[in-house]
Write an enzyme that holds these catalytic residues in place. Structure first.
Site, PDB file in Angstrom:
ATOM      1  NE  ARG A   1      -8.045   6.047   5.292  1.00 25.56           N
ATOM      2  CZ  ARG A   1      -7.912   4.746   4.984  1.00 25.56           C
ATOM      3  NH1 ARG A   1      -8.076   3.820   5.920  1.00 25.56           N
ATOM      4  NH2 ARG A   1      -7.609   4.386   3.763  1.00 25.56           N
TER       5      ARG A   1
ATOM      6  CB  SER B   1     -10.787   4.080   2.905  1.00 22.69           C
ATOM      7  OG  SER B   1     -10.950   2.719   2.556  1.00 22.69           O
TER       8      SER B   1
ATOM      9  CB  CYS C   1      -0.911   0.000   1.234  1.00 22.52           C
ATOM     10  SG  CYS C   1      -2.152   1.318   1.234  1.00 22.52           S
TER      11      CYS C   1
ATOM     12  CB  CYS D   1     -28.640 -11.954  23.528  1.00 15.68           C
ATOM     13  SG  CYS D   1     -28.557 -10.230  22.983  1.00 15.68           S
TER      14      CYS D   1
ATOM     15  CB  CYS E   1     -21.308  -8.008  23.451  1.00 18.52           C
ATOM     16  SG  CYS E   1     -22.826  -8.761  24.088  1.00 18.52           S
TER      17      CYS E   1
ATOM     18  CB  CYS F   1     -19.722 -12.602   6.072  1.00 18.07           C
ATOM     19  SG  CYS F   1     -18.359 -11.449   6.374  1.00 18.07           S
TER      20      CYS F   1
ATOM     21  CB  CYS G   1     -16.794 -10.281  12.898  1.00 13.15           C
ATOM     22  SG  CYS G   1     -15.329 -10.925  12.047  1.00 13.15           S
TER      23      CYS G   1
ATOM     24  CB  CYS H   1     -12.216 -14.982   6.958  1.00  9.95           C
ATOM     25  SG  CYS H   1     -12.824 -13.376   7.502  1.00  9.95           S
ATOM     26  CG  ASP H   2     -10.121  -9.024   4.640  1.00 10.37           C
ATOM     27  OD1 ASP H   2      -8.927  -9.115   4.303  1.00 10.37           O
ATOM     28  OD2 ASP H   2     -10.702  -7.943   4.792  1.00 10.37           O
TER      29      ASP H   2
END
Length: 403
Positions: A134, A122, A14, A313, A335, A248, A323, A269-270
């Site tokens: 950033r 972004s 990047c 819950c 949570c 997801c 996730c 997964c990412d």
């Protein structure tokens, strides 16, 4: 099960050095690697096998990094040509690309428009909030370059959305962040919470995240219902209306959003690009076989392993524990925020789903939603429980920022 794959054709490389980025250190997986550019062989194999994996007639490709625009326009011209070569008759592809926006120029816009790419850009809010984390490799701010790229996309009429990370800096300024996006003419917004257990100096607490979402929700409800799309609000509506989740993170199981690295390696997964979640390489094993891997099935099922209190819950049906990368001992770091925001917003989305399904016009729906809001907030006293479901008294919660 429908499988999507997020492609990382330049790996972790990047041109920025965003402080909270979890992907910059993925070069450690390939210590001998210097060139992270996806080769023609890997690219062709991936596109061909991925198309074969899909039921059609629409095949969605997602390109990310690192920073994918570092690959140059010619790389993505090659992508489009390969897709056309391998697509069955009457099928078509939809491409999306996630970028920091700093390299977007007119040539990029011409290509993205011509090939109908959806662009994710972004941006973390106004300059002072965006620039907090950033920055480029020299530690210099990037806001001006990002907004310049955004304005070029807007001028060219390119479909785009804004991805805003919610971090420790901007979480305290939800009104400023949202209003800034409105002023920039942004109509599609994703809010992605930063949760990093190894370095929590950038992370948000669950409580702060819930308060952020609640404040943005009120601005959206009172000003922009039906005009601006906020991804997490659309998720709530979709689930409550019976359409199910699209993200997801809110599915009951994982394993539907894989990652392909620059060299053809596939991971679950990412957020789980590591040796433990390596599934195979498409130059060695067919993609159809990889997605049938028992390791992927186990990874998918593990999402159901929740803390005991999750099962009772009242908002579990929305988040399904969130996730897994945000969990410790089965408990999601966010949570408290999920419980607060989802329980507070539930009556609104139930009403919205009911009125929408009955095909009432937008003006009527907006009026009824605002009436509900007025009913919940107009008569609250200083010592009453705050209507936002924070558990605090109104005077200790939302009174100073009256909604």
């Amino acid at each position: 099960m429908s499988i999507s794959i997020l492609a990382k054709p330049i790996g972790p490389l990047c041109n920025l050095n965003c402080h909270y980025c979890f992907y910059l250190d993925k070069h450690n997986l390939y210590p001998e690697q210097r060139n992270f550019r996806m080769t023609d062989q890997v690219l062709a194999s991936y596109i061909k096998q991925y198309i074969q994996l899909q039921p059609g007639p629409v095949v969605g490709f997602a390109w990310q990094g690192g920073e994918p625009t570092l690959l140059g326009i010619d790389f993505f011209r090659k992508v489009v040509n390969l897709q056309k070569r391998y697509l069955p008759a009457s099928w078509y592809c939809e491409n999306s690309i996630q970028t920091n926006g700093t390299l977007i120029d007119q040539a990029w816009c011409d290509f993205l428009k011509a090939e109908n790419f959806l662009v994710g850009i972004s941006l973390d809010g106004p300059a002072n909030l965006h620039n907090a984390f950033r920055q480029d490799k020299q530690g210099l701010p990037t806001y001006q370059q990002v907004v310049a790229g955004l304005k070029l996309l807007q001028k060219a009429g390119i479909d785009y959305n804004v991805l805003c990370t919610v971090n420790r800096e901007n979480v305290a300024y939800p009104e400023q962040v949202y209003q800034h996006f409105r002023e920039l003419g942004i109509r599609f917004i994703q809010f992605i919470p930063i949760v990093e257990f190894s370095n929590d100096s950038f992370s948000v607490s669950g409580t702060a995240y819930g308060k952020f979402l609640t404040s943005v929700f009120h601005q959206w409800l009172l000003q922009d219902l039906g005009r601006i799309s906020v991804q997490i609000f659309e998720e709530c509506f979709s689930i409550i209306a019976g359409f199910g989740p699209k993200l997801c993170s809110f599915h009951e199981t994982c394993g539907q959003a894989l990652v392909i690295e620059h060299n053809g390696d596939i991971y679950t997964c990412d957020h789980f690009v590591n040796q433990e979640n390596y599934l195979g390489n498409i130059l060695e094993t067919e993609l159809q076989e990889i997605v049938s891997n028992q390791g992927l099935q186990d990874f998918a099922a593990n999402k159901k392993m929740l803390a005991n209190h999750c099962n009772s819950c009242p908002v579990k049906f929305i988040c399904n524990g969130g996730c897994p990368k945000n969990r410790q001992a089965g408990i999601n770091h966010l949570c408290a925020g999920y419980q607060q925001f989802f329980s507070y917003a539930l009556p609104y989305f139930q009403l919205l789903a009911d009125l929408t399904q009955k095909r009432y016009p937008l003006d009527f729906i907006t009026k009824e939603m605002r009436n509900l809001h007025e009913q919940r907030w107009s008569k609250v006293g200083r010592n009453d429980p705050c209507p936002c479901n924070s558990g605090k008294k109104y005077k200790k919660c939302c009174q100073d920022n009256k909604i």
